[in-house]
Design an enzyme around this catalytic site. Structure first.
Site, PDB file in Angstrom:
ATOM      1  N   LYS A  54     117.921  76.788  26.462  1.00 37.29           N
ATOM      2  CA  LYS A  54     116.658  77.693  26.235  1.00 37.29           C
ATOM      3  C   LYS A  54     116.857  78.368  24.850  1.00 37.29           C
ATOM      4  CE  LYS A  54     114.855  77.547  31.209  1.00 37.29           C
ATOM      5  NZ  LYS A  54     115.445  77.789  32.918  1.00 37.29           N
ATOM      6  N   GLN A  98     117.518  83.714  35.191  1.00 31.48           N
ATOM      7  CA  GLN A  98     118.119  82.068  35.976  1.00 31.48           C
ATOM      8  C   GLN A  98     118.377  82.257  37.690  1.00 31.48           C
ATOM      9  OE1 GLN A  98     117.747  79.656  33.808  1.00 31.48           O
ATOM     10  NE2 GLN A  98     118.003  78.185  35.406  1.00 31.48           N
ATOM     11  N   ASP A 121     108.485  83.246  33.734  1.00 31.92           N
ATOM     12  CA  ASP A 121     108.507  82.039  34.846  1.00 31.92           C
ATOM     13  C   ASP A 121     107.540  81.528  35.235  1.00 31.92           C
ATOM     14  OD1 ASP A 121     110.861  80.353  34.678  1.00 31.92           O
ATOM     15  OD2 ASP A 121     111.781  81.337  35.703  1.00 31.92           O
TER      16      ASP A 121
END
Ligand code: NDP
Length: 310
Positions: A54, A98, A121
């Site tokens: 990422k 994460q 997200d």
């Protein structure tokens, strides 16, 4: 039938090029680069790879990124303090925590502390609610990537019967909401579904998000359907390679298992899908590549909405 392979690489590259052009415009016309802050807690090796990808991709498209790596023993309060600080920091456009987090951390509290307009997200309840209401929202990256694959491959969604196997909050449920938004007729299956194969066989679009290697087999796949394989699993069984992969891949897969102990597979038997479906996403090289591309897109969208009001 011999399925058309839907390359995630080609579509991800298209999206990445579009995002890079948008970032360049934001810099030139509006004088800022979007900023993405990524938080990793502990030493989970898969998370390290995902986070690395990422941050690397952000640099490629011109998004500024910061990686916050916290020790495995971080408390909920310590993580909440960082998330709150980033949520309140005006130069931060996107925040990604994460998953999975270590057991002692209250994941729900942390995800809810992310400012909804920086929630790249798409896991915050406000964004989940907005998506389900059909309002503008930041949408989870993996299912959003599946929609891009379908649209950019000219596969019609409206009016089709779409079956999703899996009902997780990060893939299955948002996938259902997105397919519904595109006017598919949607069925969601899970571990308690009776006669799974009868339902999946009736799918014109089948999305497998189960987390079990090659679980979806010939009996589950409708002739001429589109099969989207979200799963990412290690496959280790040398004896099952010939019955799981198409002939042209068998040697390469055997060599990978012999060399590294495993090869990557999704939730679908690739040999069966290639023989029965009209369209099929490979693993690796399919949906996985879209997830990171869509994160970049979400970061730019979040920056535009927050800083330019859209
Ligand atoms: P979860 O484990 O959270 O969910 C799995 C779902 O599959 C559950 O809803 C479960 O049902 C259902 N399921 C399990 N066994 C069966 C069965 N025998 N029959 C029918 N349904 C079943 O997984 P995720 O959604 O997080 O991930 C799914 C897969 O996608 C994994 O392989 C993961 O690695 C991959 N993934 C890939 C991404 C990418 O970028 N390509 C991103 C995220 C995930 P129940 O709810 O009843 O338990």
């Amino acid at each position: 039938m011999r399925a058309r392979v839907l390359s995630g690489r080609k579509i991800a590259d298209e999206i990445i090029a579009e995002v890079a052009a948008e970032v360049a415009d934001l810099r030139e016309i509006h004088g800022f680069s979007p900023r993405l802050d990524v938080i990793r807690v502990g030493e989970d090796p898969a998370s390290e790879v995902y986070v690395g990808n990422k941050v690397k991709m952000a640099a490629e498209v011109g998004i500024e990124s910061r990686l916050h790596h916290l020790p495995a023993e971080t408390t909920t309060d310590e993580l909440l303090a960082l998330v709150t600080e980033l949520s309140n920091n005006d130069i931060v456009d996107g925040i990604l925590v994460q998953l999975p987090l270590p057991d002692q951390i209250d994941e729900r509290a942390v995800l809810e502390a992310v400012a909804a307009d920086k929630d790249v997200d798409g896991f915050h309840p406000l964004n989940v609610g907005r998506l389900n209401l059909g309002h503008k929202a930041l949408v989870p990256c993996t299912p959003a990537g599946v929609i891009e694959i379908l649209k950019r491959s000219n596969i019609e969604i409206a009016g089709k019967h779409a079956v999703i196997v899996g009902r997780s909050n990060i893939v299955g449920k948002p996938m259902a909401a997105l397919l519904l938004r595109e006017n598919a007729t949607v069925t969601i299956c899970h571990s308690r579904t009776a006669d799974l194969a009868a339902i999946t066989r009736s799918a014109e679009i089948l999305v497998a998000a189960i987390g079990r290697p090659a679980y979806i087999k010939a009996e589950h796949i409708g002739e001429g359907s589109t099969v989207i394989d979200v799963g990412i699993n290690p496959f280790v069984d040398l004896n099952a390679v010939a019955s799981t992969f198409p002939d042209e891949d068998v040697e390469k897969r055997l060599a990978a298992i012999e060399k590294r102990g495993s090869t990557l597979i999704g939730d679908v038997n690739q040999r069966d899908a290639m023989a029965k479906a009209a369209n099929f996403t490979p693993v690796p090289g399919g949906v996985g590549l879209l997830t990171v591309a869509m994160l970049m897109k979400n970061t730019v969208d979040a920056a535009k909405t927050r800083r330019l009001n859209g």
